[in-house]
Design a protein around this motif. Sequence first.
Motif, short mmCIF file in Angstrom:
data_model
loop_
_atom_site.label_atom_id
_atom_site.label_comp_id
_atom_site.label_asym_id
_atom_site.label_seq_id
_atom_site.Cartn_x
_atom_site.Cartn_y
_atom_site.Cartn_z
N PRO A 47 0.81 -1.23 0.00
CA PRO A 47 0.00 0.00 0.00
C PRO A 47 0.84 1.28 0.00
CG PRO A 47 -0.89 -1.60 1.56
CD PRO A 47 0.41 -2.14 1.08
N GLY A 48 1.91 1.31 0.81
CA GLY A 48 2.75 2.50 0.84
C GLY A 48 3.44 2.76 -0.48
N VAL A 49 3.88 1.70 -1.14
CA VAL A 49 4.54 1.84 -2.44
C VAL A 49 3.54 2.33 -3.49
CG1 VAL A 49 5.73 0.61 -4.30
CG2 VAL A 49 6.29 0.12 -1.90
N ARG A 50 2.34 1.78 -3.46
CA ARG A 50 1.32 2.23 -4.41
C ARG A 50 0.97 3.69 -4.18
NH1 ARG A 50 -0.77 -2.92 -3.11
NH2 ARG A 50 -2.45 -2.04 -1.83
N ARG A 51 0.93 4.11 -2.92
CA ARG A 51 0.64 5.51 -2.63
C ARG A 51 1.78 6.40 -3.09
NH1 ARG A 51 -2.74 8.35 -3.48
NH2 ARG A 51 -4.07 6.67 -2.69
N LEU A 52 3.02 5.96 -2.87
CA LEU A 52 4.17 6.73 -3.34
C LEU A 52 4.09 6.92 -4.85
CD1 LEU A 52 6.95 8.08 -2.81
CD2 LEU A 52 7.97 5.81 -3.15
N ARG A 53 3.74 5.87 -5.56
CA ARG A 53 3.64 5.96 -7.02
C ARG A 53 2.60 7.00 -7.43
NH1 ARG A 53 4.75 2.43 -11.40
NH2 ARG A 53 3.41 2.86 -13.23
N ALA A 54 1.43 6.96 -6.78
CA ALA A 54 0.39 7.92 -7.11
C ALA A 54 0.83 9.35 -6.79
CB ALA A 54 -0.89 7.57 -6.35
N ASN A 55 1.53 9.52 -5.68
CA ASN A 55 2.01 10.86 -5.33
C ASN A 55 3.05 11.36 -6.33
OD1 ASN A 55 0.32 10.87 -3.10
ND2 ASN A 55 1.92 10.23 -1.67
N LEU A 56 3.99 10.49 -6.70
CA LEU A 56 5.04 10.90 -7.63
C LEU A 56 4.47 11.15 -9.03
CD1 LEU A 56 7.95 8.51 -6.56
CD2 LEU A 56 7.79 10.99 -6.19
N ALA A 57 3.37 10.50 -9.36
CA ALA A 57 2.74 10.76 -10.66
C ALA A 57 2.28 12.20 -10.77
CB ALA A 57 1.57 9.81 -10.88
N ARG A 58 1.95 12.83 -9.64
CA ARG A 58 1.58 14.24 -9.66
C ARG A 58 2.81 15.13 -9.78
NH1 ARG A 58 -2.66 11.88 -6.03
NH2 ARG A 58 -4.62 12.93 -6.49
N VAL A 59 3.92 14.70 -9.20
CA VAL A 59 5.15 15.48 -9.27
C VAL A 59 5.72 15.47 -10.69
CG1 VAL A 59 7.50 15.71 -8.37
CG2 VAL A 59 5.65 14.99 -6.85
N VAL A 60 5.64 14.32 -11.35
CA VAL A 60 6.18 14.17 -12.71
C VAL A 60 5.03 13.69 -13.60
CG1 VAL A 60 8.05 13.22 -14.09
CG2 VAL A 60 8.36 13.49 -11.63
N PRO A 61 4.09 14.57 -13.93
CA PRO A 61 2.90 14.13 -14.67
C PRO A 61 3.21 13.63 -16.08
CG PRO A 61 2.96 16.52 -14.51
CD PRO A 61 4.03 16.00 -13.61
N SER A 62 4.37 13.99 -16.62
CA SER A 62 4.72 13.55 -17.97
C SER A 62 5.35 12.17 -18.00
CB SER A 62 5.69 14.54 -18.61
OG SER A 62 6.90 14.61 -17.87
N ALA A 63 5.60 11.57 -16.83
CA ALA A 63 6.30 10.29 -16.77
C ALA A 63 5.42 9.16 -17.29
CB ALA A 63 6.73 9.99 -15.34
N GLY A 64 6.01 8.31 -18.14
CA GLY A 64 5.33 7.11 -18.58
C GLY A 64 5.45 6.03 -17.53
N ALA A 65 4.86 4.87 -17.79
CA ALA A 65 4.83 3.78 -16.81
C ALA A 65 6.24 3.33 -16.43
CB ALA A 65 4.02 2.61 -17.35
N ALA A 66 7.12 3.16 -17.42
CA ALA A 66 8.47 2.68 -17.13
C ALA A 66 9.25 3.72 -16.31
CB ALA A 66 9.21 2.36 -18.44
N GLU A 67 9.12 4.99 -16.68
CA GLU A 67 9.83 6.04 -15.94
C GLU A 67 9.31 6.13 -14.51
OE1 GLU A 67 10.63 10.89 -16.08
OE2 GLU A 67 9.63 9.89 -17.76
N LEU A 68 8.00 5.98 -14.34
CA LEU A 68 7.43 6.03 -13.01
C LEU A 68 7.86 4.83 -12.18
CD1 LEU A 68 5.65 7.96 -11.43
CD2 LEU A 68 3.66 6.69 -12.21
N ASP A 69 7.95 3.65 -12.80
CA ASP A 69 8.46 2.47 -12.10
C ASP A 69 9.87 2.72 -11.58
OD1 ASP A 69 6.16 1.03 -12.53
OD2 ASP A 69 6.95 -0.07 -14.26
N ALA A 70 10.72 3.28 -12.43
CA ALA A 70 12.11 3.55 -12.04
C ALA A 70 12.16 4.59 -10.92
CB ALA A 70 12.91 4.04 -13.25
N LEU A 71 11.28 5.59 -10.99
CA LEU A 71 11.26 6.62 -9.96
C LEU A 71 10.80 6.06 -8.61
CD1 LEU A 71 11.70 9.60 -9.34
CD2 LEU A 71 9.38 10.05 -10.14
N VAL A 72 9.83 5.15 -8.65
CA VAL A 72 9.37 4.52 -7.40
C VAL A 72 10.48 3.67 -6.80
CG1 VAL A 72 7.78 2.81 -6.44
CG2 VAL A 72 6.93 4.59 -7.98
#
Length: 307
Positions: A47-72
């Motif tokens: 749950p914490g990881v999923r929440r981090l992903r959702a939060n970071l998606a707002r910080v980097v809205p242009s990130a694709g799935a692979a970039e967001l995975d790497a950022l998480v």
Amino acid sequence: MNRDEVVAALVSAGFGAGWRAVRALPEPLARAAFERLGELSARRGGPGVRRLRANLARVVPSAGAAELDALVRAGMRSYARYWCEAFRLPSLDPAQVHRRMDPHVTGAGPALDAVAAGRGVVFALPHSGNWDLAGVWMVETLRRSGHEPVLTTVVERLRPESLYRRFVAYRESLGFEVLAVDDAVGTHRALTARLRAGGVACLVSDRDLTAGGGIEVSFFGEATRFPAGPARLASLTGALLVPAFPRFTPDGWALPMAPPVPVAGRADVPAAMQAVADAFAGLIAAAPQDWHMLQPLWDADRARVAA
């Protein structure tokens, strides 16, 4: 001893054993082990990881799935590094911490000038990097310049109580004064007195823990609430309000500070906290992997959790 007391004792004993074991390891080995734990946590996707992903998606809205995975993954490694350092910090030399961090501190001039003039300073920080080490840098810097102000911080009360006392004792050994967030009246009085006397307060300010007492702000384009405390204290005491963002470097730590936020009086508090939110957004966007927000933050997310 009832079941809850037994569990609390086991948790405390486990943390104590971990504390000793991590401090005994060489730093590179300890860091590698915790980074591995961070990677494993990211892969498990709790749950914490999923929440981090959702939060970071707002910080980097242009990130694709692979970039967001790497950022998480980078974010969970960063979060694991914080805990590794939290266990090891009592064995670190403050002078060494200062030496490794000092070249990466920017924008500190106004805060240091304020302290030299006897004016209090409120540092508003997000949940990022290692704020304990940022405090070590500040204490060491002020001591080297001939000042001995009180550096006061406010923390959530951990459970079990023995674990909370352990963390408080270790932070006090670094030169901090630690106040509990749940003692609202006593904490407010202490902070006001310290700041009026020219002290320094470090307040984590990107998540409101009060029951509706925060200030509504726009943060990365969406509504949330930040605690009003940093700006209110500045308005009450005349302290300088400085947003800062502790973060990691490959072999140390950095502490960029934004320009001070003006707070002339109580009426300026909402605008001041919006300015803090704007400053945080710029600082976090420069190193989003070091922002450790694993909880619902925005109003829309809190509403979904509560539903």
